[in-house]
Scaffold this active site. Structure first.
Site, mmCIF file in Angstrom:
data_model
loop_
_atom_site.group_PDB
_atom_site.id
_atom_site.type_symbol
_atom_site.label_atom_id
_atom_site.label_comp_id
_atom_site.label_asym_id
_atom_site.label_seq_id
_atom_site.Cartn_x
_atom_site.Cartn_y
_atom_site.Cartn_z
ATOM 1 N N HIS A 1 0.957 -1.238 0.015
ATOM 2 C CA HIS A 1 0.067 -0.204 -0.076
ATOM 3 C C HIS A 1 0.857 1.105 0.001
ATOM 4 C CE1 HIS A 1 -3.791 -2.078 0.839
ATOM 5 N NE2 HIS A 1 -3.148 -3.261 1.324
ATOM 6 N N GLN B 1 -11.350 0.550 -0.538
ATOM 7 C CA GLN B 1 -11.085 0.269 0.814
ATOM 8 C C GLN B 1 -12.481 0.331 1.616
ATOM 9 O OE1 GLN B 1 -7.898 0.293 3.362
ATOM 10 N NE2 GLN B 1 -9.579 -0.894 3.944
ATOM 11 N N HIS C 1 -8.298 -8.072 -1.696
ATOM 12 C CA HIS C 1 -8.313 -8.563 -0.300
ATOM 13 C C HIS C 1 -9.374 -9.332 -0.059
ATOM 14 C CE1 HIS C 1 -5.382 -4.878 -0.535
ATOM 15 N NE2 HIS C 1 -5.353 -5.013 0.819
ATOM 16 N N GLU D 1 -9.674 -11.205 4.890
ATOM 17 C CA GLU D 1 -8.948 -10.789 5.790
ATOM 18 C C GLU D 1 -9.393 -10.718 7.210
ATOM 19 O OE1 GLU D 1 -6.880 -6.966 5.045
ATOM 20 O OE2 GLU D 1 -5.132 -7.440 6.627
ATOM 21 N N ASP E 1 2.763 -5.819 2.203
ATOM 22 C CA ASP E 1 1.740 -5.068 2.640
ATOM 23 C C ASP E 1 1.632 -3.726 3.282
ATOM 24 O OD1 ASP E 1 -1.267 -4.928 2.840
ATOM 25 O OD2 ASP E 1 -1.410 -6.262 4.580
ATOM 26 N N TRP F 1 -1.543 0.676 9.858
ATOM 27 C CA TRP F 1 -1.815 -0.689 10.101
ATOM 28 C C TRP F 1 -0.475 -1.524 10.791
ATOM 29 C CZ3 TRP F 1 -3.617 1.507 5.872
ATOM 30 C CH2 TRP F 1 -4.848 1.651 5.718
HETATM 31 ZN ZN LIG Z 1 -3.368 -5.036 1.861
#
Ligand SMILES: [Zn+2]
Length: 423
Positions: A58, A151, A209, A212, A308, A314
């Site tokens: 990202h 997202q 994604h 997750e 990632d 995150w």
């Molecule tokens: Zn990701």
């Protein structure tokens, strides 16, 4: 001949190999090539590898750690909320500057191809514009592939699907998705259908994604495999994360894996992030959360390890080092056998190159002369030492150099210089 690298050890185990390069391509590979070149580099028995490839990153969020605040719970959901707080504050200049700094780190680490998701849920598409600009600026030394990543969910967010199509029209490469974040399981399945059909109609690759989550009933990978198979998209679809598979019932997984294989869907685990974010709702025992990497490999499914995140809402660490990613993946998946460790190296080189569809990747005659000389004898030692990237070569030109890791000891009767290698 422009360049010859001599005395190389290759990832496939061949030793004492010379690699000849002309006009940015590999033109000969053999023991003791008689040819002469303008420049010669003695690899001296070190590993010469194709560059590292990160299939899941990202870049729009990278190096934003602490902006506007730090993730207190350490969960995925607080990270998404935090990113939502940060988004309105982003400027294009700051995005480009942070991404460019990360790309410099990547080059130093021999990481020369990156698939980055870019959030398309901001109606301004500021991050899309910024990363398209970065893609152009780094094109000479990094293959940057962009994924339109909704997202906030394409059904949960009113404008996401429109924005995703706008982003693709602007030059983004791959269609993304986030089915487990849609409001219901049914909406998640519907989102997979909509996005796969859109990608198939327009000839795009897909990388979602997917699942997750620690919820064993999150089964969107089944739907992704179903549509990939139905639409004839074998080899062009990837499920990223797939962490719910860690918690799934074993009987169900025994049916699921052959379906993924049949559909030609690849998988990307993100070991640093999965081991950090998953299992946060557990007390003890605490789940690891990473997907079933050895089981998928044994089923013939392509599995890559992605970075990632690096210093973002995150994840508070990370530095573009795919050997760190392979090292963590090896530990979390308990892939400690010799062949399993070599597979961990392939998961940050060859396999993600296949997933990205990179042209001319590898060490074969005709491939691009993109190579990394590591301070290690083989791929296992490279992972063990997170070995220095002594020389990074792109299209036959040296673009980065790093000294070997050595310590000078001050102990009586001991050698003064050590390098942590078994010799
Ligand atoms: Zn990701």
């Amino acid at each position: 001949m422009d360049l010859i690298i001599r005395n190389a050890n290759l990832p496939d185990g061949r030793t004492n190999i010379d690699i000849a390069i002309e006009s940015g391509r590999i033109v000969a590979i053999d023991h003791k090539l008689p040819a002469r070149a303008v420049q010669e580099i003695d690899a001296a028995g070190n590993l010469v590898s194709p560059p590292f490839v990160d299939a899941h990153f990202h870049m729009d969020a990278t190096l934003s750690y602490g902006l506007p605040r730090v993730n207190q719970s350490g969960t995925l959901l607080e990270g998404i909320a935090l990113w939502g707080e940060l988004k309105p504050l982003l400027t294009q200049d700051a995005l480009v500057q942070r991404a460019m700094q990360y790309c410099d780190w990547a080059v130093g680490r021999g990481l020369l191809a990156i698939r980055s998701h870019v959030d398309i849920c901001d109606d301004r598409l500021l991050a899309v514009e910024a990363l398209l600009e970065v893609k152009k600026r780094v094109a000479a030394y990094i293959d940057l592939q962009l994924v339109a990543f909704p997202q906030d969910g394409i059904l949960r967010s009113a404008t996401a699907l429109t924005n995703l199509k706008r982003a693709m029209a602007m030059g983004v490469d791959v269609v993304g998705g986030i089915p487990h974040f849609e409001r219901t399981m049914a909406d998640g399945a519907e989102s997979v259908k909509i996005l796969c059909e859109y990608a198939a109609d327009n000839g795009y690759r897909v990388d979602m994604h997917c699942d997750e989550s620690d919820d064993p009933l999150s089964r969107h990978i089944e739907t992704l495999a179903y549509h990939s198979h139905r639409l004839g998209m074998q080899g062009r679809v990837t499920g990223s994360h797939l962490t719910s598979m860690h918690s799934m019932d074993n009987y169900y997984v025994s049916k699921l894996l052959p379906l993924i294989r049949e559909a030609g869907v690849a998988a990307i685990a993100n070991p640093l992030i999965n081991i950090t974010l998953q299992g946060r709702h557990d007390t003890y025992p605490k789940r690891r959360g990473m997907t079933r990497v050895p089981e998928m490999l044994a089923s013939g499914i392509d599995v890559a390890f992605g970075q990632d995140c690096a210093m973002d809402p995150w994840y508070s660490l990370g530095s573009g080092d795919m050997l760190e990613v392979a090292h963590m993946g090896l530990h979390v998946a308990q892939m400690t056998g010799q062949e399993a460790m070599r597979a961990c190296y392939r998961a940050v080189t060859e396999t993600p190159a296949t997933i990205l569809g990179l042209e001319g990747y590898g060490i074969q005659v005709g491939c691009h002369a993109d190579l990394v000389i590591l301070d290690a004898a083989n791929t296992i030692e490279a992972i063990r030492l997170r070995a220095a990237r002594l020389t990074v070569i792109r299209r036959g030109k040296v673009i980065s150099q790093m000294p070997a890791a050595k310590a000078s000891l001050q102990l009586d009767g001991r050698p003064s210089q050590i390098n942590f290698r078994l010799s």
